[in-house]
Design an enzyme around this catalytic site. Structure first.
Site, short mmCIF file in Angstrom:
data_model
loop_
_atom_site.label_atom_id
_atom_site.label_comp_id
_atom_site.label_asym_id
_atom_site.label_seq_id
_atom_site.Cartn_x
_atom_site.Cartn_y
_atom_site.Cartn_z
N SER A 188 8.39 3.78 2.22
CA SER A 188 7.50 3.01 1.35
C SER A 188 8.11 2.65 -0.01
CB SER A 188 6.19 3.76 1.15
OG SER A 188 6.44 4.96 0.46
N HIS A 216 3.33 2.05 7.69
CA HIS A 216 3.69 0.86 6.90
C HIS A 216 4.32 -0.24 7.74
CE1 HIS A 216 2.86 1.62 2.68
NE2 HIS A 216 3.28 2.86 2.81
N LYS A 247 -4.12 0.69 6.46
CA LYS A 247 -3.20 -0.28 5.85
C LYS A 247 -3.41 -1.64 6.51
CE LYS A 247 -0.08 3.06 3.84
NZ LYS A 247 0.17 4.40 4.39
C1 LIG Z 1 -0.20 5.83 4.24
C2 LIG Z 1 0.58 6.72 5.11
C3 LIG Z 1 0.02 7.84 5.72
C4 LIG Z 1 -1.39 8.27 5.45
O1 LIG Z 1 -2.31 7.47 6.11
P1 LIG Z 1 -3.87 7.76 5.88
O2 LIG Z 1 -4.52 7.20 7.07
O3 LIG Z 1 -4.23 7.06 4.61
O4 LIG Z 1 -4.03 9.22 5.77
C5 LIG Z 1 0.80 8.58 6.59
N1 LIG Z 1 2.10 8.26 6.81
C6 LIG Z 1 2.68 7.22 6.21
C7 LIG Z 1 4.11 6.90 6.50
C8 LIG Z 1 1.95 6.40 5.34
O5 LIG Z 1 2.55 5.38 4.74
#
Ligand SMILES: *Cc1c(COP(=O)(O)O)cnc(C)c1O
Length: 400
Positions: A188, A216, A247
Site C-alpha cells: 500500500s 488493494h 476497498k
Molecule cells: C485494508 C487491508 C486489510 C484490512 O481490511 P479490512 O476489511 O478493512 O479489515 C487487510 N489486508 C490488506 C493488505 C489491506 O490493505
C-alpha cells in the site's frame, strides 16, 4: 488505582504528540465519493474537496445500485443477524455472496468474515502448526503479521518482493512439513504489485503453497480487475486468497478467504474470528452480491480506473514529479523529506485536493511521500485539477 495508569497514559499520549505522529480524524459530512465535504478542524466549516485518498477504487462506495440492494435487503432480510454463522446467522444472502466471491476469483469456495483483518487473523492458526513454516514478505499488512503471531508455525521473513531472499528463506525452511508463502497483492505504500509469477515458480520449486492478500489489488490489478492472480495468469492456482469488501467492493465492511475447498471447509470448522464473531448484516451481503453482479456485466469501471491511473501518472511524470513505478491505483509522489510532505499535503488541501503525506515510521526514513489513490469515480476534470494543484504547490515548494 487509575491515577497511576492515567499518568502513564498521559505521558504516552504526549510522546506521540511531541514526535509529530498524532493522527487526527477529519470529519466528512457528505457521502464517500470523488468530491467530499470535509470539516475544517479550526473553523468547523465544511469545504468541498476532491478526494484522492480513499480506497474507493471502482467508485462503488456511493453507487445507487448498492444502496438500493442494501435497502431492499433490510426489508426482506432484516437489519442484524444476532448470531454467528454456524448457530443461526447464515442466510441465503451469505451463501450467495460466498459463491459470487469464488466465481470472481476463479476459486473453489469462499468464507466471509467481519473484515479482512479477521480473515487474516483467522487463517493461519487452524491450518498450520509447529512443524510447518510461514514465509512472509516484510511489508505485509499488519493483519497478516498479527495472524502469523497467533499461529504456532515457524516464522520466516523475506525483504519486500526480494526473490533471492525468498529463495533463501525457502531453503532455510526446507525441513518443515508444510510451507506457506504469504504476500500482499499490492503493497500500500509504494503501490507495487507482488511478483506473484516468480513467487509461484519458487513455490513449485520448493514445494510450498501460496497465500495472497488481494485487499488493494482486487478490482484493480489485471485487465478485468480480478487481482494479481489475473495479472500473472495464475487464476485457480493459488491456494489461499484473502480480501476485503472495504476497498474496491463497495467500501462498507466485510472480508473473506477464498481458495481450495478443503482449506475453506476447515476454516468454517476452526477459524476463531469466524466461529466467535457475528455474521455480517444482510444489507452488506446483499450489496456485496450486487457489487459482483455489476462487475460481471462489463469491464467499464475497471477500464475507467486503468485509464485514470495511466492519465494521471503520465501527466505527473511529464510535469517532472518523481513517481514510484506502480501497477495499481496507488501513486506515490516521492518527496523524501518528512516536513516537506506535510507542508505539501496541507497546501494541496488549500487548493481543494485531499491527499495524505506519509513519512517515517509509516515509510522508511528519507522516503517521505504523498500517496495519491485513483478511482473510477474521478473525471478527467478532477485529474486535471489535481495535477494542476500538484504543479502549483510543487513549484512554490521547489519540488519541481
Ligand atoms: C485494508 C487491508 C486489510 C484490512 O481490511 P479490512 O476489511 O478493512 O479489515 C487487510 N489486508 C490488506 C493488505 C489491506 O490493505
Amino acid at each position: 488505582m487509575y491515577k497511576n495508569f492515567q499518568n502513564f497514559l498521559q505521558n504516552e499520549l504526549s510522546e506521540i504528540h511531541n514526535a509529530g505522529l498524532w493522527k487526527n480524524e477529519r470529519e466528512i459530512t457528505s457521502a464517500q465519493f470523488s468530491e467530499i465535504d470535509v470539516k475544517d478542524v479550526e473553523t468547523q466549516r465544511a469545504s468541498s474537496l476532491l478526494n484522492f485518498c480513499a480506497n474507493n477504487y471502482l467508485g462503488l462506495s456511493n453507487h445507487p445500485r448498492l444502496i438500493a440492494a442494501a435497502k431492499k435487503a433490510m426489508d426482506t432480510h432484516g437489519y442484524g443477524m444476532s448470531s454467528v454463522r454456524f448457530i443461526c446467522g447464515t442466510q441465503d444472502l451469505h451463501k450467495e455472496l460466498e459463491r459470487e466471491i469464488s466465481i470472481f476469483f476463479g476459486t473453489e469456495d469462499a468464507i466471509l468474515y467481519a473484515a479482512c483483518f479477521d480473515a487474516n487473523g483467522g487463517v493461519f492458526e487452524p491450518l498450520l502448526s509447529e512443524n510447518d513454516a510461514i514465509i512472509s514478505d516484510a511489508l505485509n499488512h499488519a493483519s497478516i503479521i498479527d495472524g502469523v503471531r497467533l499461529c504456532k508455525a515457524q516464522r520466516f521473513r523475506y525483504a519486500n518482493a526480494d526473490m533471492q531472499d525468498l529463495e533463501n528463506q525457502l531453503i532455510a525452511a526446507k525441513n518443515c512439513r508444510f510451507k506457506l508463502i504469504v504476500t500482499d497483492g499490492v503493497f500500500s505504500m509504494d503501490g507495487n504489485v507482488c511478483p506473484l509469477d516468480k513467487i509461484y515458480a519458487l513455490s513449485e520449486k520448493y514445494g510450498a503453497m501460496v497465500m495472497v492478500d488481494e485487499s488493494h489489488s482486487a478490482g484493480v490489478a489485471g485487465k478485468t480487475g480480478r487481482g494479481v492472480t489475473e495479472l500473472h495468469n495464475l487464476r485457480g492456482k493459488i491456494e489461499i486468497i484473502t480480501g476485503t469488501l472495504g476497498k474496491s467492493f463497495g467500501g462498507a465492511v466485510g472480508g473473506f478467504t477464498t481458495g481450495k475447498k478443503e482449506i475453506i471447509d476447515l476454516l468454517r470448522q476452526r477459524s476463531r474470528p469466524y466461529l466467535f464473531s457475528n455474521s455480517i448484516p444482510p444489507m452488506i451481503a446483499a450489496a456485496g452480491i450486487e457489487t459482483f453482479k455489476i462487475l460481471a456485466e462489463n469491464n467499464d469501471l475497471q477500464n475507467k480506473l486503468h485509464q485514470n491511473t495511466e492519465y494521471f501518472i503520465n501527466k505527473m511524470l511529464a510535469s517532472g514529479f518523481d513517481i514510484k513505478p506502480t501497477q495499481s491505483a496507488i501513486c506515490a509522489v516521492m518527496l523524501y523529506d518528512a516536513v516537506l510532505s506535510q507542508k505539501m499535503a496541507a497546501e494541496l488541501q488549500n487548493e481543494g485536493i485531499y491527499v495524505t503525506g506519509f513519512y517515517y515510521p509509516v515509510v522508511p526514513k528519507g522516503q517521505a511521500r504523498i500517496r495519491v489513490q485513483l478511482s473510477a469515480a474521478h473525471t478527467q476534470e478532477h485529474l486535471d485539477k489535481c495535477v494542476a494543484a500538484f504543479v502549483k504547490t510543487g513549484k512554490s515548494l521547489g519540488v519541481i
